[in-house]
Design a protein around this motif. Sequence first.
Motif, mmCIF file in Angstrom:
data_model
loop_
_atom_site.group_PDB
_atom_site.id
_atom_site.type_symbol
_atom_site.label_atom_id
_atom_site.label_comp_id
_atom_site.label_asym_id
_atom_site.label_seq_id
_atom_site.Cartn_x
_atom_site.Cartn_y
_atom_site.Cartn_z
ATOM 1 N N LEU A 299 0.839 -1.190 0.000
ATOM 2 C CA LEU A 299 0.000 0.000 0.000
ATOM 3 C C LEU A 299 0.877 1.245 0.000
ATOM 4 O O LEU A 299 1.939 1.258 0.631
ATOM 5 N N TRP A 300 0.443 2.268 -0.709
ATOM 6 C CA TRP A 300 1.038 3.599 -0.577
ATOM 7 C C TRP A 300 0.033 4.457 0.171
ATOM 8 O O TRP A 300 -1.130 4.556 -0.221
ATOM 9 N N CYS A 301 0.484 5.073 1.274
ATOM 10 C CA CYS A 301 -0.463 5.728 2.183
ATOM 11 C C CYS A 301 -0.164 7.196 2.437
ATOM 12 O O CYS A 301 -0.652 7.758 3.415
ATOM 13 N N GLU B 121 5.963 8.311 13.313
ATOM 14 C CA GLU B 121 6.217 6.948 13.756
ATOM 15 C C GLU B 121 4.985 6.241 14.301
ATOM 16 O O GLU B 121 5.017 5.041 14.533
ATOM 17 N N ALA B 122 3.908 6.947 14.507
ATOM 18 C CA ALA B 122 2.695 6.297 14.999
ATOM 19 C C ALA B 122 1.615 6.210 13.926
ATOM 20 O O ALA B 122 0.559 5.660 14.138
ATOM 21 N N GLN B 123 1.890 6.734 12.731
ATOM 22 C CA GLN B 123 0.834 6.931 11.755
ATOM 23 C C GLN B 123 0.326 5.653 11.113
ATOM 24 O O GLN B 123 -0.796 5.613 10.620
ATOM 25 N N ALA B 124 1.127 4.627 11.085
ATOM 26 C CA ALA B 124 0.746 3.436 10.331
ATOM 27 C C ALA B 124 -0.509 2.765 10.852
ATOM 28 O O ALA B 124 -1.123 1.975 10.154
ATOM 29 N N ASP B 125 -0.931 3.050 12.059
ATOM 30 C CA ASP B 125 -2.134 2.432 12.593
ATOM 31 C C ASP B 125 -3.321 3.386 12.655
ATOM 32 O O ASP B 125 -4.312 3.092 13.291
ATOM 33 N N ILE B 126 -3.251 4.548 12.015
ATOM 34 C CA ILE B 126 -4.391 5.458 11.998
ATOM 35 C C ILE B 126 -5.535 4.804 11.224
ATOM 36 O O ILE B 126 -5.376 4.408 10.066
ATOM 37 N N PRO B 127 -6.719 4.658 11.814
ATOM 38 C CA PRO B 127 -7.798 3.892 11.180
ATOM 39 C C PRO B 127 -8.260 4.437 9.839
ATOM 40 O O PRO B 127 -8.593 3.678 8.946
ATOM 41 N N ASP B 128 -8.306 5.771 9.672
ATOM 42 C CA ASP B 128 -8.856 6.335 8.451
ATOM 43 C C ASP B 128 -7.787 6.758 7.454
ATOM 44 O O ASP B 128 -8.001 7.634 6.629
ATOM 45 N N LEU B 129 -6.615 6.126 7.512
ATOM 46 C CA LEU B 129 -5.536 6.441 6.591
ATOM 47 C C LEU B 129 -5.953 6.081 5.163
ATOM 48 O O LEU B 129 -6.424 4.981 4.897
ATOM 49 N N GLU B 130 -5.813 7.019 4.241
ATOM 50 C CA GLU B 130 -6.184 6.788 2.844
ATOM 51 C C GLU B 130 -5.020 6.151 2.115
ATOM 52 O O GLU B 130 -3.948 6.735 2.001
ATOM 53 N N CYS B 131 -5.233 4.950 1.595
ATOM 54 C CA CYS B 131 -4.144 4.207 0.966
ATOM 55 C C CYS B 131 -4.540 3.742 -0.437
ATOM 56 O O CYS B 131 -5.719 3.685 -0.788
ATOM 57 N N TYR B 132 -3.501 3.368 -1.206
ATOM 58 C CA TYR B 132 -3.683 2.904 -2.572
ATOM 59 C C TYR B 132 -2.852 1.636 -2.775
ATOM 60 O O TYR B 132 -1.779 1.485 -2.211
ATOM 61 N N TYR B 133 -3.366 0.752 -3.622
ATOM 62 C CA TYR B 133 -2.645 -0.485 -3.909
ATOM 63 C C TYR B 133 -1.412 -0.216 -4.776
ATOM 64 O O TYR B 133 -1.455 0.533 -5.752
ATOM 65 N N LEU B 134 -0.325 -0.888 -4.410
ATOM 66 C CA LEU B 134 0.881 -0.959 -5.232
ATOM 67 C C LEU B 134 1.052 -2.387 -5.715
ATOM 68 O O LEU B 134 0.871 -3.340 -4.935
ATOM 69 N N SER C 92 -7.465 1.600 -2.139
ATOM 70 C CA SER C 92 -7.690 0.374 -1.370
ATOM 71 C C SER C 92 -8.734 0.618 -0.281
ATOM 72 O O SER C 92 -8.887 1.754 0.186
ATOM 73 N N PRO C 93 -9.426 -0.427 0.136
ATOM 74 C CA PRO C 93 -10.281 -0.292 1.319
ATOM 75 C C PRO C 93 -9.407 -0.229 2.567
ATOM 76 O O PRO C 93 -8.188 -0.434 2.505
ATOM 77 N N TYR C 94 -10.024 0.037 3.707
ATOM 78 C CA TYR C 94 -9.262 0.054 4.958
ATOM 79 C C TYR C 94 -9.028 -1.370 5.430
ATOM 80 O O TYR C 94 -9.920 -2.211 5.403
ATOM 81 N N PHE C 95 -7.806 -1.650 5.864
ATOM 82 C CA PHE C 95 -7.460 -2.945 6.436
ATOM 83 C C PHE C 95 -7.026 -2.731 7.885
ATOM 84 O O PHE C 95 -6.144 -1.913 8.151
ATOM 85 N N SER C 96 -7.642 -3.432 8.779
ATOM 86 C CA SER C 96 -7.204 -3.349 10.173
ATOM 87 C C SER C 96 -5.898 -4.116 10.330
ATOM 88 O O SER C 96 -5.670 -5.140 9.684
ATOM 89 N N GLY C 97 -5.040 -3.603 11.219
ATOM 90 C CA GLY C 97 -3.753 -4.260 11.434
ATOM 91 C C GLY C 97 -2.814 -4.005 10.265
ATOM 92 O O GLY C 97 -3.004 -3.115 9.446
ATOM 93 N N VAL D 218 -1.994 -5.833 7.424
ATOM 94 C CA VAL D 218 -2.197 -6.852 6.393
ATOM 95 C C VAL D 218 -1.207 -6.641 5.252
ATOM 96 O O VAL D 218 -0.636 -7.591 4.717
ATOM 97 N N TYR D 219 -1.004 -5.393 4.860
ATOM 98 C CA TYR D 219 -0.058 -5.035 3.806
ATOM 99 C C TYR D 219 1.010 -4.112 4.391
ATOM 100 O O TYR D 219 0.724 -3.298 5.271
ATOM 101 N N ILE D 220 2.231 -4.224 3.862
ATOM 102 C CA ILE D 220 3.264 -3.261 4.218
ATOM 103 C C ILE D 220 2.911 -1.932 3.560
ATOM 104 O O ILE D 220 2.577 -1.875 2.374
ATOM 105 N N LYS D 221 2.986 -0.862 4.342
ATOM 106 C CA LYS D 221 2.601 0.459 3.858
ATOM 107 C C LYS D 221 3.840 1.252 3.465
ATOM 108 O O LYS D 221 4.813 1.315 4.215
ATOM 109 N N PHE D 222 3.790 1.871 2.291
ATOM 110 C CA PHE D 222 4.854 2.747 1.820
ATOM 111 C C PHE D 222 4.418 4.199 1.963
ATOM 112 O O PHE D 222 3.247 4.542 1.736
#
Length: 306
Positions: free
Chosen positions: A139-141, A147-160, A170-175, A177-181
């Motif tokens: 994911l690109w987010c 350093e705390a942002q990767a777990d923000i629930p409403d983070l807008e991400c896109y598939y890579l 992308s839809p929201y994934f809890s936890g 699931v994908y490595i975020k860039f």
Amino acid sequence: MAGNVTTTPRPVLDTPRIRKLKRERAKTRKRKILLWFIACILFFVGLGFLSNIPQMRITNVVIEGTTVVSKDVVLAKVQEQLLGKYFFLYSKQNFLLYPKGSIEHALLRDVKRLATVQVSLDGPHTLVVRVSEREGRYLWCGHTLNEAQADIPDLECYYLDSNGYVFSRSPYFSGNVYIKFFGTGLFGPTLDPVGRQFLSVESFDMITRFVSALHEFSINPYAVLVKDTGDFDIYISSLEPGRLVYTKMMVSSRANTETLIANLRAALAAPQFKSDFENRFSDLLYIDLRFANKVYYKFKTATTEF
């Protein structure tokens, strides 16, 4: 004894009869050219009419290979390319003239999830469109990361995909699931990254190969921040009793993947660091792999070079 010989030019015949013959020949030549021109027009117009007869037209389109992408979306794009005529005469639905290249180009341009498109005929009346879809691997987010942002629930991400190409929201994934860039990469100030390359294929491959290799050491990466310099930080996590703790690894874009892995393996084989890494992970501030054949790491109480 030689003497001079004088030649007298022959008179040019230019009688009324000859002038008349020349005019008639010129008219005949013009008529022939006009007749050939009319014949060519009639020939090409006739071909245009023939291209539109039902026996020459594609009447069926078969879509193969879609999973997430709707077949209706692909079919609509194909039909759009089959509309109209060449030079207002030749039907694009003619199986001899259909725009194969335009169909493939339009689908790859407009349906970003498609990775490959192949168009072919199955008989004169059936067009077969075989596609493969891009698989979301990461994911690109966003452009920045704290350093705390990767777990923000409403983070807008896109598939890579595996090459670093952004193809869909992308839809929201809890936890994790994908490595975020994170990072600007090749995007620049663009607001919509879909259809764009995050990094060059070579740079993205180098990063993802090293990130994947971390699992060999039971290290769990969850995010990567690519800086404007090309260097990148890999954020890793560990589950401790009652909480999830994080730290980061700093890596140079100029590093060789195999060298990075070898250096990290050597560091983790050192008894003191291995013990501290396993037992004091929550105190580990960073691991620095940016320097050739050296690994620096810092706990809350000290900085150490290996």
